[in-house]
Design a protein around this motif. Sequence first.
Motif, mmCIF file in Angstrom:
data_model
loop_
_atom_site.group_PDB
_atom_site.id
_atom_site.type_symbol
_atom_site.label_atom_id
_atom_site.label_comp_id
_atom_site.label_asym_id
_atom_site.label_seq_id
_atom_site.Cartn_x
_atom_site.Cartn_y
_atom_site.Cartn_z
ATOM 1 N N ALA A 199 12.350 1.896 21.780
ATOM 2 C CA ALA A 199 11.378 1.303 20.865
ATOM 3 C C ALA A 199 11.759 1.584 19.416
ATOM 4 C CB ALA A 199 9.982 1.840 21.162
ATOM 5 N N HIS A 200 12.499 2.652 19.189
ATOM 6 C CA HIS A 200 12.898 3.031 17.830
ATOM 7 C C HIS A 200 13.968 2.090 17.274
ATOM 8 C CE1 HIS A 200 13.815 5.486 14.359
ATOM 9 N NE2 HIS A 200 15.070 5.616 14.755
ATOM 10 N N THR A 201 15.017 1.839 18.057
ATOM 11 C CA THR A 201 16.123 1.008 17.558
ATOM 12 C C THR A 201 15.959 -0.466 17.909
ATOM 13 O OG1 THR A 201 17.483 1.251 19.561
ATOM 14 C CG2 THR A 201 17.670 2.974 17.865
ATOM 15 N N GLY A 202 15.141 -0.759 18.908
ATOM 16 C CA GLY A 202 14.979 -2.144 19.354
ATOM 17 C C GLY A 202 15.881 -2.529 20.506
ATOM 18 N N GLU A 203 16.810 -1.651 20.881
ATOM 19 C CA GLU A 203 17.685 -1.954 22.013
ATOM 20 C C GLU A 203 16.851 -2.118 23.284
ATOM 21 O OE1 GLU A 203 21.428 0.027 24.507
ATOM 22 O OE2 GLU A 203 20.523 1.101 22.801
ATOM 23 N N GLY A 204 17.076 -3.214 24.000
ATOM 24 C CA GLY A 204 16.371 -3.461 25.255
ATOM 25 C C GLY A 204 15.037 -4.139 25.113
ATOM 26 N N LEU A 205 14.557 -4.362 23.887
ATOM 27 C CA LEU A 205 13.251 -4.999 23.712
ATOM 28 C C LEU A 205 13.235 -6.438 24.239
ATOM 29 C CD1 LEU A 205 11.889 -3.841 20.238
ATOM 30 C CD2 LEU A 205 10.948 -3.337 22.494
ATOM 31 N N ASP A 206 14.379 -7.118 24.170
ATOM 32 C CA ASP A 206 14.429 -8.489 24.684
ATOM 33 C C ASP A 206 14.052 -8.528 26.165
ATOM 34 O OD1 ASP A 206 15.139 -9.532 22.243
ATOM 35 O OD2 ASP A 206 17.285 -9.674 22.700
ATOM 36 N N ALA A 207 14.524 -7.551 26.926
ATOM 37 C CA ALA A 207 14.208 -7.515 28.356
ATOM 38 C C ALA A 207 12.711 -7.297 28.580
ATOM 39 C CB ALA A 207 15.014 -6.420 29.045
ATOM 40 N N TRP A 208 12.094 -6.471 27.756
ATOM 41 C CA TRP A 208 10.652 -6.214 27.839
ATOM 42 C C TRP A 208 9.859 -7.471 27.501
ATOM 43 C CZ3 TRP A 208 6.280 -4.385 29.265
ATOM 44 C CH2 TRP A 208 5.196 -4.171 28.421
ATOM 45 N N ILE A 209 10.239 -8.163 26.441
ATOM 46 C CA ILE A 209 9.542 -9.386 26.060
ATOM 47 C C ILE A 209 9.717 -10.456 27.141
ATOM 48 C CG2 ILE A 209 9.405 -11.248 24.363
ATOM 49 C CD1 ILE A 209 8.278 -8.562 23.391
ATOM 50 N N SER A 210 10.899 -10.529 27.722
ATOM 51 C CA SER A 210 11.131 -11.487 28.813
ATOM 52 C C SER A 210 10.252 -11.169 30.015
ATOM 53 C CB SER A 210 12.605 -11.485 29.222
ATOM 54 O OG SER A 210 13.424 -11.962 28.179
ATOM 55 N N TRP A 211 10.099 -9.880 30.308
ATOM 56 C CA TRP A 211 9.224 -9.474 31.416
ATOM 57 C C TRP A 211 7.785 -9.888 31.132
ATOM 58 C CZ3 TRP A 211 4.945 -6.470 32.369
ATOM 59 C CH2 TRP A 211 4.724 -6.075 33.694
#
Length: 268
Positions: A235-247
């Motif tokens: 959540a700090h750097t934003g890495e992986g947030l795309d996968a969360w939003i897609s979910w």
Amino acid sequence: MCLTCGCGDAMDHEHGHEHGHEHGHEHGHEHGHEHGAGRLLRVEQDLLAGNARHATAVRQRLQRQRILGLNLVSSPGSGKTTLLTRTIERLNAAAQRCWVIEGDQQTSRDAERIKAAGAEAIQINTGKGCHLDAHGVGHALDALTLEAGGVLFIENVGNLVCPAMFDLGEAHKVVILSVTEGEDKPIKYPHMFAASGLMILNKIDLLPYVPFDVDACVAHAKRVNPRIDVIELSAHTGEGLDAWISWLNRERDALSALLGDEPPPPAV
């Protein structure tokens, strides 16, 4: 659960946990012998049955408005609120509505952070209580300006025990586990991970600096709940947030497809 820890003593809801004595935790023994196993079981059943009725009403209300309800659960300090603020920014950029119910024992600090990120939020302070319940969530919904569609995030009190027992009317529990907590949490607190539809492994930017075995953690979670989804992110750097939003988008679409044009059952 809270019948043994006494967390409900200060919660202003229709159920109470008053036993006529203080429940300090320093004496190191079980409390059930003071009530009798039969009475304790009956009180627990009554408590959960009452909560289930309120949860059904919350779920039906959200379904009528085609709102995806998510119950975010974790230990304190896992990064739930930071994840929420980053999520709100992403949803706002896509013109997608969301609302937040914030649960903490004291203060409105997290609710203020959520509002500053651009979402409508309401704070529930539980006092000594270590979890939210569906009765309180139902009242919180009355204070929010809900519209058709969108996502309701319920940020529960930081606790990996009691919130597992209480349905809040959500479509899914989402358990957030940070890499600073240890990879054995899913098998140490199995009820929470068994009850959750998604495990978010947060703070992966710290993996080079902490002794955390991602593969072992995921294996533990899958052992407890073979159907649990897993997303690794920071959540700090934003890495992986795309996968969360897609979910989120997938689950919202699945809810809409499931409900179709059929109205939900009448409120109870």
